[in-house]
Design a protein around this motif. Structure first.
Motif: not given
Length: 353
Positions: A87, A90-91, A106, A109-110
């Protein structure tokens, strides 16, 4: 003919896109409780199989992720890894630790597409599997850990995990339980988690029918499934109960059927079960078992796909799981604005008492 509710009718689901179509998936996220001073002991660096697992690995643990171990998928496990996600893009390092709602996003999306790819898109949206993730705890997150393990798991109506046997890649995904398992009833009259039959419950499972044997070939219309299930469940129930007079007890025989989308991915098994006569069209609780006490022991499937569970004791911060592992007090899950309260289509028919 009454329709007192399906085992999965009350499952709250998330929606994931696949080739322009919506696939119903129950999405959950486990945030580990590992770290210095945590369950592994003060001042000791946490090393855990969950953080070193790869696609195809199966993991089991007792109370929480602190003692997670890799096991053969043929043995009892709680999580089958379908892939990993990083991540960082994105993070970034200064991103705050996600709350329950964000963890679910999360996962959505992942992990949804990753898990579908792992299963070669053969996922039963009405079956026993759901998509989840194993996430870094807050300390690891603050230290820059952005790795997430995606996976699939077998979960009860409340979201509490059930033991799984065999790889999801090859397993029949039918939402069935072993004979003698009783399914609880929630305060709102929905089907709950497996519980002891001495407690108020909605159904007692008396057997499982393999519709692929009873109705081989292409997807059979529901009326043909009902005919096959009616006949086989009557025989199974008579053997299970020793010919007990269910009508005198206020009980009836009920069964499930399979939808075309489930049949298409190989889900061909369905439950035969006993329930109380509905009250005002709603499930009614009952206690005890109709099992013939003089009957020989039942040998479940080898190994059993699902079985009775005690309340979960997993302080893992799973947003879609009730904290105690008991059925929620309402049909709504514990938290998250991302949850889509879509009810699974009813696939159950019952015989007249």
């Amino acid at each position: 003919m009454s329709r007192p509710g399906n085992t999965r009718d009350t499952r709250v689901v998330m929606v994931g896109a696949l080739a322009g179509a919506f696939v119903l998936l129950l999405v959950s996220a486990f945030t580990s409780v590992l770290g210095t001073g945590g369950p592994l002991g003060r001042g000791r660096e946490a090393v855990n199989a969950a953080y070193e697992s790869n696609a195809g690995d199966c993991l089991n643990w007792s109370k929480d992720l602190a003692d997670a171990q890799k096991v053969e998928c043929g043995k009892q496990h709680k999580f089958e890894v379908t892939g990993a996600a990083n991540l960082e893009a994105t993070y970034p390092k200064d991103a705050p630790f996600p709350d329950g709602t964000l963890w679910q996003k999360i996962v959505q999306d992942n992990c949804v597409q990753t898990s579908l790819n792992y299963l070669s898109n053969k996922f039963d949206p009405h079956g026993k599997y759901s998509v989840g993730s194993l996430n870094p705890d807050e300390k690891r997150w603050i230290n820059g850990d952005r790795s997430v393990r995606c996976g699939v798991q077998v979960s009860a109506p409340s979201g509490a995990l059930l033991p799984s046997f065999g790889s999801a890649k090859t397993a029949d995904q039918s939402d069935v339980f072993d004979p003698t398992v009783c399914l609880g009833i929630t305060q709102t009259g929905d089907v709950g988690d497996p519980i002891e039959c001495a407690q108020p419950h909605a159904f007692e499972i008396v057997g499982v029918v393999d519709l692929n044997v009873a109705l081989p070939g292409d997807f059979p219309p529901v009326d043909k499934q009902e005919g096959a299930m009616s006949a086989q469940c009557a025989t199974i129930t008579a053997e299970y109960t020793g010919g007990a007079d269910l009508k005198a007890k206020g009980l009836l025989v009920t069964w499930d059927t399979r939808l075309a989308e489930s049949w298409a991915v190989g889900s061909r098994k369905a439950n035969c079960k006993i329930g109380a006569v509905p009250v005002n069209g709603k499930l009614a609780p009952w206690t005890g078992s109709v099992r013939n006490p003089n009957a020989p022991p039942i040998t479940p499937s080898n190994p059993p796909q699902t079985t009775s569970v005690r309340p979960q004791d997993e302080p893992t911060g799973a947003p879609l799981h009730s904290e105690s592992g008991q059925p929620p007090s309402s049909s709504q899950p514990p938290s998250s604005g991302l949850q889509v309260p879509t009810l699974r289509p009813s696939t159950e028919t019952s015989a007249t008492p």
